[in-house]
Write a protein that holds these residues in place. Structure first.
Motif, PDB file in Angstrom:
ATOM      1  N   GLN A 181       0.802  -1.219   0.000  1.00 38.09           N
ATOM      2  CA  GLN A 181       0.000   0.000   0.000  1.00 38.09           C
ATOM      3  C   GLN A 181       0.843   1.280   0.000  1.00 38.09           C
ATOM      4  O   GLN A 181       0.530   2.255  -0.668  1.00 38.09           O
ATOM      5  CB  GLN A 181      -0.899   0.000   1.248  1.00 38.09           C
ATOM      6  CG  GLN A 181      -2.227   0.656   1.020  1.00 38.09           C
ATOM      7  CD  GLN A 181      -3.171   0.353   2.178  1.00 38.09           C
ATOM      8  OE1 GLN A 181      -2.741   0.047   3.278  1.00 38.09           O
ATOM      9  NE2 GLN A 181      -4.457   0.438   1.928  1.00 38.09           N
ATOM     10  N   SER A 182       1.950   1.234   0.754  1.00 44.24           N
ATOM     11  CA  SER A 182       2.760   2.443   0.910  1.00 44.24           C
ATOM     12  C   SER A 182       3.702   2.679  -0.284  1.00 44.24           C
ATOM     13  O   SER A 182       4.320   3.733  -0.398  1.00 44.24           O
ATOM     14  CB  SER A 182       3.573   2.363   2.201  1.00 44.24           C
ATOM     15  OG  SER A 182       4.353   1.186   2.183  1.00 44.24           O
ATOM     16  N   ARG A 183       3.802   1.673  -1.165  1.00 48.69           N
ATOM     17  CA  ARG A 183       4.686   1.847  -2.328  1.00 48.69           C
ATOM     18  C   ARG A 183       3.979   2.677  -3.398  1.00 48.69           C
ATOM     19  O   ARG A 183       2.857   2.370  -3.786  1.00 48.69           O
ATOM     20  CB  ARG A 183       5.076   0.483  -2.915  1.00 48.69           C
ATOM     21  CG  ARG A 183       6.191  -0.170  -2.119  1.00 48.69           C
ATOM     22  CD  ARG A 183       6.675  -1.445  -2.755  1.00 48.69           C
ATOM     23  NE  ARG A 183       7.303  -1.295  -4.065  1.00 48.69           N
ATOM     24  CZ  ARG A 183       8.254  -2.109  -4.520  1.00 48.69           C
ATOM     25  NH1 ARG A 183       8.704  -3.099  -3.769  1.00 48.69           N
ATOM     26  NH2 ARG A 183       8.750  -1.941  -5.719  1.00 48.69           N
ATOM     27  N   GLY A 184       4.668   3.708  -3.871  1.00 50.33           N
ATOM     28  CA  GLY A 184       4.044   4.576  -4.877  1.00 50.33           C
ATOM     29  C   GLY A 184       4.221   4.068  -6.296  1.00 50.33           C
ATOM     30  O   GLY A 184       3.599   4.564  -7.227  1.00 50.33           O
ATOM     31  N   ASP A 185       5.116   3.055  -6.485  1.00 48.79           N
ATOM     32  CA  ASP A 185       5.429   2.619  -7.852  1.00 48.79           C
ATOM     33  C   ASP A 185       4.578   1.452  -8.355  1.00 48.79           C
ATOM     34  O   ASP A 185       4.668   1.076  -9.523  1.00 48.79           O
ATOM     35  CB  ASP A 185       6.921   2.270  -7.963  1.00 48.79           C
ATOM     36  CG  ASP A 185       7.368   1.257  -6.913  1.00 48.79           C
ATOM     37  OD1 ASP A 185       6.542   0.890  -6.048  1.00 48.79           O
ATOM     38  OD2 ASP A 185       8.544   0.827  -6.952  1.00 48.79           O
ATOM     39  N   VAL A 186       3.752   0.849  -7.462  1.00 49.64           N
ATOM     40  CA  VAL A 186       2.871  -0.259  -7.904  1.00 49.64           C
ATOM     41  C   VAL A 186       1.483  -0.113  -7.293  1.00 49.64           C
ATOM     42  O   VAL A 186       1.301   0.552  -6.275  1.00 49.64           O
ATOM     43  CB  VAL A 186       3.429  -1.659  -7.499  1.00 49.64           C
ATOM     44  CG1 VAL A 186       4.681  -2.000  -8.267  1.00 49.64           C
ATOM     45  CG2 VAL A 186       3.641  -1.762  -6.012  1.00 49.64           C
ATOM     46  N   SER A 187       0.519  -0.759  -7.941  1.00 47.95           N
ATOM     47  CA  SER A 187      -0.829  -0.859  -7.342  1.00 47.95           C
ATOM     48  C   SER A 187      -1.254  -2.320  -7.394  1.00 47.95           C
ATOM     49  O   SER A 187      -0.720  -3.105  -8.186  1.00 47.95           O
ATOM     50  CB  SER A 187      -1.821   0.032  -8.086  1.00 47.95           C
ATOM     51  OG  SER A 187      -1.940  -0.401  -9.422  1.00 47.95           O
ATOM     52  N   THR A 188      -2.197  -2.685  -6.535  1.00 42.76           N
ATOM     53  CA  THR A 188      -2.642  -4.089  -6.477  1.00 42.76           C
ATOM     54  C   THR A 188      -4.160  -4.166  -6.567  1.00 42.76           C
ATOM     55  O   THR A 188      -4.865  -3.245  -6.145  1.00 42.76           O
ATOM     56  CB  THR A 188      -2.223  -4.754  -5.145  1.00 42.76           C
ATOM     57  OG1 THR A 188      -2.816  -4.031  -4.064  1.00 42.76           O
ATOM     58  CG2 THR A 188      -0.731  -4.782  -4.955  1.00 42.76           C
ATOM     59  N   TYR A 189      -4.638  -5.251  -7.145  1.00 45.67           N
ATOM     60  CA  TYR A 189      -6.087  -5.520  -7.132  1.00 45.67           C
ATOM     61  C   TYR A 189      -6.291  -7.026  -7.177  1.00 45.67           C
ATOM     62  O   TYR A 189      -5.401  -7.786  -7.587  1.00 45.67           O
ATOM     63  CB  TYR A 189      -6.794  -4.813  -8.298  1.00 45.67           C
ATOM     64  CG  TYR A 189      -6.364  -5.257  -9.688  1.00 45.67           C
ATOM     65  CD1 TYR A 189      -7.015  -6.299 -10.355  1.00 45.67           C
ATOM     66  CD2 TYR A 189      -5.297  -4.619 -10.345  1.00 45.67           C
ATOM     67  CE1 TYR A 189      -6.621  -6.686 -11.631  1.00 45.67           C
ATOM     68  CE2 TYR A 189      -4.898  -5.010 -11.613  1.00 45.67           C
ATOM     69  CZ  TYR A 189      -5.574  -6.044 -12.250  1.00 45.67           C
ATOM     70  OH  TYR A 189      -5.174  -6.447 -13.506  1.00 45.67           O
ATOM     71  N   SER A 190      -7.480  -7.465  -6.742  1.00 45.52           N
ATOM     72  CA  SER A 190      -7.795  -8.896  -6.780  1.00 45.52           C
ATOM     73  C   SER A 190      -8.569  -9.201  -8.049  1.00 45.52           C
ATOM     74  O   SER A 190      -9.380  -8.393  -8.496  1.00 45.52           O
ATOM     75  CB  SER A 190      -8.624  -9.294  -5.556  1.00 45.52           C
ATOM     76  OG  SER A 190      -7.824  -9.245  -4.399  1.00 45.52           O
ATOM     77  N   ASP A 191      -8.311 -10.388  -8.590  1.00 46.74           N
ATOM     78  CA  ASP A 191      -8.971 -10.783  -9.834  1.00 46.74           C
ATOM     79  C   ASP A 191      -9.407 -12.244  -9.738  1.00 46.74           C
ATOM     80  O   ASP A 191      -8.828 -13.027  -8.983  1.00 46.74           O
ATOM     81  CB  ASP A 191      -7.983 -10.596 -11.002  1.00 46.74           C
ATOM     82  CG  ASP A 191      -8.690 -10.605 -12.349  1.00 46.74           C
ATOM     83  OD1 ASP A 191      -9.927 -10.430 -12.371  1.00 46.74           O
ATOM     84  OD2 ASP A 191      -8.002 -10.790 -13.376  1.00 46.74           O
ATOM     85  N   GLY A 192     -10.421 -12.627 -10.521  1.00 46.92           N
ATOM     86  CA  GLY A 192     -10.885 -14.014 -10.543  1.00 46.92           C
ATOM     87  C   GLY A 192     -11.939 -14.284  -9.485  1.00 46.92           C
ATOM     88  O   GLY A 192     -12.247 -13.429  -8.663  1.00 46.92           O
ATOM     89  N   ASP A 193     -12.498 -15.490  -9.545  1.00 51.04           N
ATOM     90  CA  ASP A 193     -13.540 -15.900  -8.585  1.00 51.04           C
ATOM     91  C   ASP A 193     -12.965 -16.898  -7.597  1.00 51.04           C
ATOM     92  O   ASP A 193     -12.063 -17.660  -7.928  1.00 51.04           O
ATOM     93  CB  ASP A 193     -14.722 -16.547  -9.335  1.00 51.04           C
ATOM     94  CG  ASP A 193     -15.354 -15.567 -10.317  1.00 51.04           C
ATOM     95  OD1 ASP A 193     -15.539 -14.396  -9.918  1.00 51.04           O
ATOM     96  OD2 ASP A 193     -15.623 -15.958 -11.472  1.00 51.04           O
ATOM     97  N   GLU A 194     -13.544 -16.901  -6.387  1.00 49.00           N
ATOM     98  CA  GLU A 194     -13.128 -17.890  -5.380  1.00 49.00           C
ATOM     99  C   GLU A 194     -13.384 -19.292  -5.936  1.00 49.00           C
ATOM    100  O   GLU A 194     -14.358 -19.487  -6.649  1.00 49.00           O
ATOM    101  CB  GLU A 194     -13.934 -17.713  -4.081  1.00 49.00           C
ATOM    102  CG  GLU A 194     -13.772 -16.345  -3.427  1.00 49.00           C
ATOM    103  CD  GLU A 194     -12.390 -16.096  -2.825  1.00 49.00           C
ATOM    104  OE1 GLU A 194     -11.491 -16.943  -2.991  1.00 49.00           O
ATOM    105  OE2 GLU A 194     -12.208 -15.038  -2.218  1.00 49.00           O
TER     106      GLU A 194
END
Length: 203
Positions: A181-194
């Motif tokens: 979260q604190s890194r400014g150079d990457v972003s994250t998201y969740s993908d796909g179904d359980e």
């Protein structure tokens, strides 16, 4: 003795009598008034109050019994240490052969945690969230995931393209999201179904 029927001049007196016999307090029991009784006139025609008092089931105690039962069937003699913080309960397991309960990458432990969560919240008025840990595995796994997150974020930056991680349960995905979260150079998201939902890290 989990249940008792008691009588008294009043309902309150009958309840008090039952509590003394069960050696418990009012907040630990369910009370059913069978007969409210009757005062009568000058002592004639009076009728005693009758109550049935049952010790309430302690959901956490019941869940501990459930864990013992399940682990016994897996041929593991586990000791359970329970900590409660607000509405979150942590069951820490220790003992011999504990690795059986963890499984590959914690898959068995995660499945057990899901079952324990269902058992604890079944027929319960209060909702609890659950952590099931074994010999400090969750702490070690958290460190592994944080290190993996950092490594994969560096890889995404180096290749300048999205990097997908292996599927993991929601609480593990949360660790990855938080650590990046604190890194400014990457972003994250969740993908796909359980149960195949996974994290994608993108530059």
């Amino acid at each position: 003795m989990r249940e008792i029927t008691a009588s008294g001049q009043t309902v309150e007196e009958a309840v008090q009598s039952a509590l003394e016999q069960l050696d418990t307090t009012k907040d630990q029991v369910d009370i059913e008034v069978i007969d409210e009784g009757k005062k009568g006139l000058l002592g004639f025609g009076s009728k005693r109050a009758i109550v049935k008092v049952t010790i309430s089931k302690d959901p956490i105690q019941e869940t501990e019994n459930f864990i013992k039962e399940v682990t016994k069937h897996m041929n593991v003699d586990a000791n359970i240490s329970t900590t409660i913080e607000a509405n979150h309960v942590t069951f820490e397991l220790s003992g011999d052969n504990i690795a059986i309960l963890i499984g590959k990458r914690g898959q068995t432990l995660n499945a057990l945690q899901y079952l324990v969560h269902l058992a604890l919240n079944k027929d319960n008025n209060q909702f609890y969230s659950v952590t099931l840990d074994a010999e400090g595995y969750r702490g070690r796994r958290k460190e592994t995931l944080q290190s993996l997150a950092s490594k994969m974020a560096d890889k995404a930056i180096h290749l300048n393209k999205k990097v997908a991680l292996e599927p993991m349960p929601a609480f593990e995905r949360k660790i990855i999201h938080s650590s990046l979260q604190s890194r400014g150079d990457v972003s994250t998201y969740s993908d796909g179904d359980e149960p195949h939902r996974h994290i994608v890290i993108k530059p």
